[in-house]
Design an enzyme around this catalytic site. Sequence first.
Site, short mmCIF file in Angstrom:
data_model
loop_
_atom_site.label_atom_id
_atom_site.label_comp_id
_atom_site.label_asym_id
_atom_site.label_seq_id
_atom_site.Cartn_x
_atom_site.Cartn_y
_atom_site.Cartn_z
N GLU A 92 0.85 -1.21 0.00
CA GLU A 92 0.00 0.00 0.00
C GLU A 92 0.88 1.25 0.00
OE1 GLU A 92 -3.17 1.10 0.18
OE2 GLU A 92 -4.36 -0.15 1.53
N ASP A 96 -4.48 5.30 5.88
CA ASP A 96 -5.02 6.54 6.43
C ASP A 96 -6.06 6.16 7.49
OD1 ASP A 96 -5.91 9.14 6.73
OD2 ASP A 96 -6.72 9.35 4.74
N LYS A 124 -0.45 7.03 8.29
CA LYS A 124 -1.02 8.26 8.87
C LYS A 124 -1.76 7.87 10.14
CE LYS A 124 -2.26 11.67 5.35
NZ LYS A 124 -3.33 12.27 4.55
N PHE A 145 -2.27 16.43 3.88
CA PHE A 145 -2.46 15.76 2.60
C PHE A 145 -1.11 15.69 1.88
CE2 PHE A 145 -3.66 15.18 -1.80
CZ PHE A 145 -4.63 14.20 -1.68
N ASP A 152 -1.50 11.07 -5.35
CA ASP A 152 -1.96 12.02 -6.37
C ASP A 152 -2.83 13.14 -5.82
OD1 ASP A 152 -4.22 10.33 -5.77
OD2 ASP A 152 -5.14 11.04 -7.62
N ARG A 158 1.57 11.82 -9.45
CA ARG A 158 2.02 10.54 -8.88
C ARG A 158 3.50 10.30 -9.20
NH1 ARG A 158 -2.41 7.52 -7.02
NH2 ARG A 158 -4.30 7.70 -8.27
P1 IMP Z 1 -7.86 4.64 3.93
O1 IMP Z 1 -8.92 3.65 3.55
O2 IMP Z 1 -8.47 5.87 4.55
O3 IMP Z 1 -6.78 4.08 4.80
O4 IMP Z 1 -7.30 5.19 2.58
C1 IMP Z 1 -6.15 4.84 1.99
C2 IMP Z 1 -6.13 5.47 0.61
O5 IMP Z 1 -6.51 6.87 0.64
C3 IMP Z 1 -4.72 5.46 0.09
O6 IMP Z 1 -4.41 4.25 -0.57
C4 IMP Z 1 -4.70 6.67 -0.83
O7 IMP Z 1 -5.16 6.32 -2.11
C5 IMP Z 1 -5.69 7.64 -0.20
N1 IMP Z 1 -4.99 8.66 0.61
C6 IMP Z 1 -4.97 8.77 1.96
N2 IMP Z 1 -4.24 9.81 2.38
C7 IMP Z 1 -3.76 10.40 1.26
C8 IMP Z 1 -2.91 11.55 1.03
O8 IMP Z 1 -2.42 12.23 1.95
N3 IMP Z 1 -2.64 11.84 -0.26
C9 IMP Z 1 -3.13 11.11 -1.32
N4 IMP Z 1 -3.93 10.04 -1.14
C10 IMP Z 1 -4.24 9.68 0.13
#
Ligand code: IMP
Length: 188
Positions: A92, A96, A124, A145, A152, A158
């Site tokens: 991954e 987040d 994160k 962010f 992206d 990217r």
């Molecule tokens: P989660 O399901 O919230 O853990 O999301 C993970 C996905 O959110 C990652 O694989 C990214 O595609 C997107 N994402 C989360 N934070 C960021 C960021 O700071 N910049 C760009 N994409 C992010």
Amino acid sequence: MADFVEVVTVEDLTRRVSELGQQLSDDYADRVPVMIGVLNGCVPFMADLVRAMEIDVAVDFLSLTRFDGSGRVGMALDAGVPLGGRDVILVEDIVDTGLTLVTLRKMLGLHEIASLATVALLDKAPRRIVEVPVEYRGFEVGDEFLIGYGLDWNHSYRNAKSLWAVMDLSVLQSDADAFAPFAYPASV
Ligand code: IMP
């Protein structure tokens, strides 16, 4: 304050990805794991990570559909490599909230795999809303962010070589090109 701040340099990315590759090579020394990249953000990390490994691996990808608002995710593409009995490593870009990873782990758990681990370049942690294991991580980051090295902004940037924090999202919202001089300094 600057609108964009470099948070992980090319040198730091190279060093850490190589450490992760070494660690995975040691931990999976007698096995041939299936590395499954979560598209699209994993691409630069995946390419560098598998080449930092000193063992044979299978490489595959899957992509996710996101249902806006609800936070639910679905797997749009099943992995092509047969997973039964295999050691699977999910790759991954960033974890987040953790929702994506929880869903993926559940779906992969339906295959009779031998083991499952996740390697995430970025964690994160302060934004997590569900508990989920991340066995290997590159860097812990804050809740800004981030863009570059796979991450992206509206399908752009990217391929920026390092990782940057966007300090004020309204700058990109009003001008999507504002980051271009940072992403592609040689073109300025
Ligand atoms: P989660 O399901 O919230 O853990 O999301 C993970 C996905 O959110 C990652 O694989 C990214 O595609 C997107 N994402 C989360 N934070 C960021 C960021 O700071 N910049 C760009 N994409 C992010």
